[in-house]
Write a protein that holds these residues in place. Structure first.
Motif, PDB file in Angstrom:
ATOM      1  N   GLU A 304       0.838  -1.192   0.000  1.00 65.18           N
ATOM      2  CA  GLU A 304       0.000   0.000   0.000  1.00 65.18           C
ATOM      3  C   GLU A 304       0.874   1.243   0.000  1.00 65.18           C
ATOM      4  N   ARG A 305       0.402   2.271  -0.699  1.00 69.08           N
ATOM      5  CA  ARG A 305       1.112   3.554  -0.702  1.00 69.08           C
ATOM      6  C   ARG A 305       0.551   4.444   0.395  1.00 69.08           C
ATOM      7  N   ILE A 306       1.449   4.972   1.217  1.00 67.85           N
ATOM      8  CA  ILE A 306       1.051   5.808   2.347  1.00 67.85           C
ATOM      9  C   ILE A 306       1.650   7.200   2.157  1.00 67.85           C
ATOM     10  N   LEU A 307       0.815   8.218   2.265  1.00 68.54           N
ATOM     11  CA  LEU A 307       1.221   9.600   2.054  1.00 68.54           C
ATOM     12  C   LEU A 307       1.657  10.238   3.372  1.00 68.54           C
ATOM     13  N   ILE A 308       2.829  10.841   3.376  1.00 63.22           N
ATOM     14  CA  ILE A 308       3.304  11.537   4.566  1.00 63.22           C
ATOM     15  C   ILE A 308       2.647  12.918   4.625  1.00 63.22           C
ATOM     16  N   THR A 309       1.845  13.139   5.654  1.00 65.23           N
ATOM     17  CA  THR A 309       1.180  14.432   5.829  1.00 65.23           C
ATOM     18  C   THR A 309       1.427  15.037   7.207  1.00 65.23           C
ATOM     19  N   LYS A 310       2.041  14.303   8.112  1.00 63.25           N
ATOM     20  CA  LYS A 310       2.295  14.844   9.446  1.00 63.25           C
ATOM     21  C   LYS A 310       3.618  15.616   9.455  1.00 63.25           C
ATOM     22  N   PRO A 311       3.582  16.882   9.880  1.00 63.88           N
ATOM     23  CA  PRO A 311       4.790  17.712   9.854  1.00 63.88           C
ATOM     24  C   PRO A 311       5.944  17.157  10.677  1.00 63.88           C
ATOM     25  N   ASN A 312       5.658  16.398  11.737  1.00 66.84           N
ATOM     26  CA  ASN A 312       6.745  15.905  12.585  1.00 66.84           C
ATOM     27  C   ASN A 312       7.610  14.857  11.884  1.00 66.84           C
ATOM     28  N   ILE A 313       7.110  14.279  10.783  1.00 70.85           N
ATOM     29  CA  ILE A 313       7.905  13.316   9.999  1.00 70.85           C
ATOM     30  C   ILE A 313       8.840  14.055   9.052  1.00 70.85           C
ATOM     31  N   ASN A 314       8.509  15.285   8.711  1.00 72.33           N
ATOM     32  CA  ASN A 314       9.277  16.063   7.748  1.00 72.33           C
ATOM     33  C   ASN A 314      10.725  16.235   8.211  1.00 72.33           C
ATOM     34  N   GLY A 315      11.669  15.859   7.347  1.00 75.58           N
ATOM     35  CA  GLY A 315      13.084  16.023   7.649  1.00 75.58           C
ATOM     36  C   GLY A 315      13.727  14.856   8.361  1.00 75.58           C
ATOM     37  N   LYS A 316      12.950  13.832   8.717  1.00 80.76           N
ATOM     38  CA  LYS A 316      13.521  12.667   9.387  1.00 80.76           C
ATOM     39  C   LYS A 316      14.073  11.671   8.371  1.00 80.76           C
ATOM     40  N   LYS A 317      15.104  10.936   8.783  1.00 77.86           N
ATOM     41  CA  LYS A 317      15.614   9.867   7.942  1.00 77.86           C
ATOM     42  C   LYS A 317      14.690   8.657   8.036  1.00 77.86           C
ATOM     43  N   LEU A 318      14.589   7.925   6.941  1.00 81.18           N
ATOM     44  CA  LEU A 318      13.727   6.742   6.918  1.00 81.18           C
ATOM     45  C   LEU A 318      14.135   5.744   7.994  1.00 81.18           C
ATOM     46  N   SER A 319      15.436   5.590   8.202  1.00 80.09           N
ATOM     47  CA  SER A 319      15.912   4.620   9.191  1.00 80.09           C
ATOM     48  C   SER A 319      15.516   5.003  10.615  1.00 80.09           C
ATOM     49  N   SER A 320      15.336   6.312  10.873  1.00 77.66           N
ATOM     50  CA  SER A 320      15.009   6.742  12.230  1.00 77.66           C
ATOM     51  C   SER A 320      13.586   6.358  12.639  1.00 77.66           C
ATOM     52  N   LEU A 321      12.733   6.027  11.675  1.00 78.67           N
ATOM     53  CA  LEU A 321      11.361   5.628  12.000  1.00 78.67           C
ATOM     54  C   LEU A 321      11.279   4.185  12.497  1.00 78.67           C
ATOM     55  N   ASN A 322      12.290   3.359  12.174  1.00 81.82           N
ATOM     56  CA  ASN A 322      12.334   1.957  12.622  1.00 81.82           C
ATOM     57  C   ASN A 322      11.038   1.209  12.295  1.00 81.82           C
ATOM     58  N   LEU A 323      10.507   1.414  11.103  1.00 78.29           N
ATOM     59  CA  LEU A 323       9.229   0.797  10.741  1.00 78.29           C
ATOM     60  C   LEU A 323       9.341  -0.726  10.649  1.00 78.29           C
ATOM     61  N   ARG A 324      10.477  -1.206  10.175  1.00 80.10           N
ATOM     62  CA  ARG A 324      10.647  -2.660  10.048  1.00 80.10           C
ATOM     63  C   ARG A 324      10.675  -3.321  11.419  1.00 80.10           C
ATOM     64  N   THR A 325      11.403  -2.700  12.364  1.00 80.78           N
ATOM     65  CA  THR A 325      11.511  -3.290  13.698  1.00 80.78           C
ATOM     66  C   THR A 325      10.215  -3.159  14.484  1.00 80.78           C
ATOM     67  N   ARG A 326       9.564  -2.011  14.398  1.00 80.04           N
ATOM     68  CA  ARG A 326       8.395  -1.739  15.218  1.00 80.04           C
ATOM     69  C   ARG A 326       7.119  -2.369  14.679  1.00 80.04           C
ATOM     70  N   TYR A 327       6.997  -2.445  13.362  1.00 84.62           N
ATOM     71  CA  TYR A 327       5.738  -2.922  12.784  1.00 84.62           C
ATOM     72  C   TYR A 327       5.897  -4.168  11.909  1.00 84.62           C
ATOM     73  N   GLY A 328       7.145  -4.549  11.623  1.00 85.23           N
ATOM     74  CA  GLY A 328       7.346  -5.712  10.771  1.00 85.23           C
ATOM     75  C   GLY A 328       6.971  -5.470   9.329  1.00 85.23           C
ATOM     76  N   VAL A 329       7.194  -4.261   8.836  1.00 87.94           N
ATOM     77  CA  VAL A 329       6.886  -3.931   7.444  1.00 87.94           C
ATOM     78  C   VAL A 329       8.159  -3.513   6.730  1.00 87.94           C
ATOM     79  N   ASN A 330       8.123  -3.569   5.405  1.00 90.69           N
ATOM     80  CA  ASN A 330       9.227  -3.102   4.585  1.00 90.69           C
ATOM     81  C   ASN A 330       8.764  -1.911   3.749  1.00 90.69           C
ATOM     82  N   VAL A 331       9.568  -0.871   3.704  1.00 93.38           N
ATOM     83  CA  VAL A 331       9.326   0.246   2.785  1.00 93.38           C
ATOM     84  C   VAL A 331      10.166  -0.017   1.544  1.00 93.38           C
TER      85      VAL A 331
END
Length: 560
Positions: A304-331
């Motif tokens: 699924e394609r997810i649109l970034i609309t929250k300002p607090n995500i702006n400027g962060k590195k993808l690795s800093s979100l830890n999506l794979r570790t926290r949710y078990g998903v791959n971007v």
């Protein structure tokens, strides 16, 4: 009907807005006309402006059509809006383009500047043209009004006020031909350049994501985890799916590779050969077609394609979100504008990016909530950032680059805003500054600004245009200006495509930037795909304009 004639003939803000809007509207209507598929586009606005200025001078010789102060304001404001919006558009890809050949592009643009200047000085040294005439012709042929202003300031500083007026007159005559001359030069060069364009540049997509699948047959990586394999290879890739014994797995960093595993990778097209050698074998499945149903590939994973609309995500590195570790998903990839980027860990995310996420349905819902995924949020651009950026750009344009000079060089009205737009577009997200504008909003800003600028420029030039053109000397000005326009473009168009291995769009954008010609850039954008021309334009424009401003002053000082 006295109110009607008074509104149109009496100088006022309303009258100025009406006339400028009529000029823009008529010119843009004519822009839809095509001759053999070719249109001069927004250039028609400039021609209609010249016609309006000439007619106004014919019927009312002693009175300008609209108030000069209003005309100057509208012209300046339109130019500022255009160049700043252009800077915002190309800013995100500007510095990456500079790393991948921007130095070479600037060297090519320097060659354009150098050849044109040398030609102008050669004509001056023959004795047939005065210095002021030649400076006006050079500035008109290269459509560089900041250089004209710098030359006039230098002439006035030396007490040559009459020569400064002559330079302005020569520029007014040759400027229209400089504007359209670049377009015609590129029209004539396009087909020959397309024939000699290197094959690998025709579909150049170095930055774009490419999807491919590989079979693990290399014994050297059997038993290694995906994280260990990624560290061994210098190629950029992301593993999004793994097939093993007929089952589809969501790979993690600690997933151990086995012989016969089939991997789905997001990489770049130029990495395919080395990755084939590294993994062992690439299969023939074309995963880049638009009609692939990714959710039908496996039953328990969805994409699924997810649109970034929250300002607090702006400027962060993808690795800093830890999506794979926290949710078990791959971007797997990130879509930014019209470009698909590889989802590398160090990628800095921006509001408006669309992340392609692979994982369990519930996990993707939680990721969606964290990133925002609210389209309505992006309907309104951040106007505060736009206005602040314009203010900073204008201030930057006023900063003396060499304060010790009696008439210091400045970036000026065009240079300051485009440099600031590039900087904010590129680095704004790093300081969590939301600079996102939709493609349509940015296009409206650019079109509005360019139309206003050209309409006002035509009005200004049209007043004395016909009377000056009828003079015999003006014909020689025009011929010399055409040579100064055409020769450098043809030389470096050939050099850029043949020897520098650039595609036509990038080469044409570089030439438009070197000639400071936004109208020609608009033509190139209409006839080519993607933003390569705009990025090349913005890459070379600041330096080329800076060089022309400095050279204009140096020539006057050294020759008087």
């Amino acid at each position: 009907m006295d109110w009607f004639s008074q509104t149109l003939l009496s100088h006022s803000a309303i009258q100025a807005v009406i006339i400028i809007c009529l000029i823009c509207a008529i010119g843009l209507l004519l822009a839809k006309l095509r001759l053999r598929g070719i249109s001069l586009g927004v250039t028609y606005v400039f021609f209609i402006g010249i016609l309006a200025g000439a007619l106004g001078n014919y019927f009312v010789p002693d009175k300008p059509l609209i108030d000069p102060n209003m005309l100057d304001y509208a012209e300046s404001f339109g130019l500022v809006i255009f160049v700043y919006a252009l800077g915002l558009q190309v800013g995100p890809g500007f510095f990456s383009a500079f790393r991948k050949g921007g130095t070479q592009l600037n060297m090519l643009s320097f060659g354009v500047v150098a050849v044109g200047t040398l030609m102008a000085m050669t004509f001056f040294w023959t004795g047939h043209f005065s210095l002021s005439e030649m400076m006006g012709i050079l500035c008109g042929a290269t459509t560089n009004t900041p250089a004209l202003g710098a030359a006039q300031q230098a002439l006035k500083h030396l007490g040559l006020n009459a020569d400064a007026s002559t330079a302005a007159l020569a520029c007014a005559v040759t400027y229209p031909l400089g504007l359209i001359g670049v377009i015609f030069a590129l029209m004539l060069a396009q087909r020959p350049l397309k024939r000699i364009e290197p094959e690998q540049t025709k579909n150049d997509a170095e930055d774009e994501a490419f999807i491919a699948s590989f079979e693990v047959l290399n014994p050297a990586i059997f038993g290694l985890t995906i994280a260990e394999v990624a560290q061994m290879d210098n190629n950029l890739f992301t593993v999004t799916r793994l097939w093993r014994e007929g089952k589809v797995l969501l790979p993690q960093n600690d997933t151990v590779l086995q012989e016969g595993d089939r991997l789905l990778l997001i990489t770049q097209e130029n990495e395919l050969k080395s990755l084939t050698v590294f993994f062992g074998k690439r299969d023939t499945t074309d995963w880049n077609k638009n009609d692939i149903d990714w959710n039908a590939i496996d039953s328990h994973l969805i994409s699924e394609r997810i649109l970034i609309t929250k300002p607090n995500i702006n400027g962060k590195k993808l690795s800093s979100l830890n999506l794979r570790t926290r949710y078990g998903v791959n971007v797997s990839r990130v879509k930014r504008g019209d470009i698909q980027l590889v989802a590398r860990p160090g990628l800095i995310l921006r509001v408006g990016d669309r992340l392609t996420v692979v994982g369990q349905k519930d996990a993707i819902k939680r990721v969606s909530a964290e990133l925002g995924n609210t389209v309505k949020t992006l309907d309104e651009p951040n106007m505060v950032a736009i206005f602040i950026g314009i203010v900073l750009g204008l201030l930057l344009g006023c900063v003396p680059l060499f304060p010790g000079m009696s008439y210091p060089v400045r970036l000026g009205l065009a240079g300051g805003p485009i440099v600031m737009g590039i900087l904010i577009g590129a680095f704004g997200p790093r300081i969590h500054m939301v600079t996102y504008t939709t493609s349509s909003a940015n296009l409206i800003l650019r079109s509005l600004g360019l139309s206003m600028y050209l309409g006002c420029l035509g009005l200004d030039a049209g007043r004395d245009f016909l009377s000056v053109v009828m003079q015999p000397q003006a014909l020689f000005w025009v011929l010399i200006a055409l040579l100064i326009t055409f020769v450098p473009i043809w030389i470096f168009a050939f050099v850029g495509v043949r020897f520098s291995k650039r595609n036509y769009a990038t080469t044409a954008g570089m030439l438009c930037g070197a000639m400071a010609n936004p109208i020609a850039l608009s033509y190139v954008n209409d006839t080519t795909k993607g933003d390569k021309a705009s990025i090349a334009y913005a890459t070379v424009y600041p330096l080329a304009m800076f060089l022309r401003v400095i050279i204009a002053q140096i020539i006057v000082i050294m020759s008087c």
